[in-house]
Structure formats: C-alpha cells, structure tokens
Design an enzyme around this catalytic site. Structure first.
Site, PDB file in Angstrom:
ATOM      1  CB  ALA A   1      -0.906  -0.010   1.232  1.00  0.00           C
TER       2      ALA A   1
ATOM      3  CD  GLU B   1       0.379  -6.149   5.137  1.00  0.00           C
ATOM      4  OE1 GLU B   1      -0.260  -6.121   4.087  1.00  0.00           O
ATOM      5  OE2 GLU B   1       1.100  -7.130   5.470  1.00  0.00           O
TER       6      GLU B   1
ATOM      7  CD  GLU C   1      -3.442  -7.776   1.660  1.00  0.00           C
ATOM      8  OE1 GLU C   1      -3.894  -8.045   2.781  1.00  0.00           O
ATOM      9  OE2 GLU C   1      -3.220  -6.601   1.265  1.00  0.00           O
TER      10      GLU C   1
ATOM     11  N   GLY D   1      -0.115  -5.246   0.021  1.00  0.00           N
ATOM     12  CA  GLY D   1      -1.199  -5.232  -0.946  1.00  0.00           C
ATOM     13  C   GLY D   1      -0.824  -5.890  -2.259  1.00  0.00           C
TER      14      GLY D   1
END
Length: 257
Positions: A65, A131, A111, A108
């Site tokens: 992210a 994270e 993901e 992300g």
C-alpha cells in the site's frame, strides 16, 4: 483514461493491465486501486475479453500500500476507506485472472497476487506481508487467502514475522503456479492466457467457479455444484462444437453459447 495503469488493447481474447507507478514501486494507492477495479469491471462486461493478465515492472509487481497515503488517514478515514470496495470488486472478478510477477509483491501487492487464479513468477520475485512492521496487519485478504493457499505454519510465519519468501518457496507452498526467467514472465502469462481464451467461455467460467467452491464449502456441496454446472454445459452449443471438432480433428470455434 487511467493514469496509474497501462491498458493494452484486447488481443486474442486477452487484456493486459500493467500497474504503472514506477516512482513508488507500484504501491497501491486509492487511485490505482480504483482504476484497476474499474478496468476489471469493464473487462467483465466485454464479451471480447476472456482472460485478464495483470503485471508490474521488472523491479516490482507492487510493493504494498501507499504508506504516505496511509499516514494521512485517521480512524474515521480508515473506517470509511474507499479501498475496501475496490478490493471487493477486484476479488469478485469472475473471468480468469493471471498475475505475471517480477520483483517485490509485498503487502497489498501480495494480496493482489492472491486474487489471481494463476500466478507466473520470475525467479527474482519475492512475496510477503510485512504490515506487522508498521504496527498493523494485512487488511485486504492477506490473512484469509494466505492461510488457505500456503497453510497455517507458513502463513503464521509470514504474517507475524513480516519476512518475505522467494519464488522457489512460494512455488513449493502453492502460492504461485510456475517460475520462469524474469524477462519471460509476462510472455509466459500471456501464453497461458491465450490458451485459456481459446476455450469455451461458459465452460471456463463455470470451471473457475467450481474450483473456487472447493475453498469455501464442504465436499458434498462442492460436488453438487460441480454436477449442476456439468449438466448446464451439456446443453450448450459450445459443447456440441467441441465434440464435433474433436471428431473432425480440427480446432474448435467456441462462441460462448
């Protein structure tokens, strides 16, 4: 026009999407996620698009992210985060989705990889959910999809330690489907995509749905869905064309009906 996403014209039933924020290692900010979700919605509606390939660049598929954007959000902003809806749209894409991965696929980015149905990775690819190093945890499927794909021990290690794994370990764990030379990852993904695009569209869709059922339902329910889908396909024109083409020793010309 998308500014963080390069969209190639559909060719041979395949749409190629390239994440394009090279200055930020393709970090997935809200704008990029919105563009990606919108492009997948467009591909969903387009009868000429049968498979979508997503890639980044040689250095990074997506390095997570956008941390600067995250830092600007307070609790209210997080609770009303528009990215949640974008991730849902990406995760619900019903046509085959292939990821071609080089370099970093972290947070992300990892993901997003797990939203794909098939993952072709260059030998230099690295996958991780870091994270925890920021005092947070994965929030776009990084705990749920990862455990289902690689199992509890490795998922726990990756999420709780924040350590990344290389392509070889990702392959052994079932996170990716194939490793190739980095410079060939996109072409190999397109090759697989073109092969799938040449199959009967209805059969491909129902086969994908049946396979995904195996992840979130019991065996008996999955078998019932499989049988129902098989019966539906038995009444299609593509099924008749496939059998005729086999008997006549020629390529099938599937029309999606």
């Amino acid at each position: 026009m998308p500014s963080n996403l390069v969209v190639q014209p559909v060719a041979d039933g395949v749409r190629l999407l390239t994440l394009h924020r090279p200055q930020a290692l393709n970090a997935l900010n809200t704008e990029l996620l919105a563009e990606l979700a919108a492009e997948l919605d467009s591909a969903e509606r387009d009868e000429h698009t049968r498979v979508v390939v997503i890639t980044g660049n040689r250095k990074a598929f997506a390095a997570g992210a956008d941390i600067n954007e995250m830092a600007e959000r307070d609790l209210v902003g997080i609770l009303n985060d528009p990215r949640v809806a974008h991730w849902q749209r990406i995760g619900n894409f019903s046509k085959p989705l292939i990821a071609a991965v080089n370099g970093f696929a972290l947070g992300g980015g990892c993901e997003l990889v797990m939203c794909a149905d098939i993952v072709i990775a260059g030998s230099d690819a690295r996958f991780g959910q870091p994270e925890i190093n920021l005092g947070i945890m994965p929030g776009a499927g990084g705990t749920q999809r990862l455990l289902r794909l690689v199992g509890k021990p490795l998922a726990m290690q990756m999420v709780l330690s924040g350590e990344a794994i290389d392509a070889q370990r990702a392959l052994r764990a079932g996170l990716i489907s194939e490793i190739t030379q980095p410079e060939l990852a996109v072409e190999r993904a397109l090759q697989v995509a073109r092969a799938i695009a040449g199959k009967a569209p209805l059969a491909v869709r129902l086969a994908k749905e049946a396979l995904l059922k195996a992840q979130d339902t019991d065996l008996a329910s999955g078998l019932r869905f499989e049988r129902h889908a098989f019966t539906l396909l038995a009444g299609t024109q593509d099924r008749d064309e496939g059998i005729r083409a086999f008997q006549e020793k020629r390529p099938a010309q599937f029309q999606g009906s």
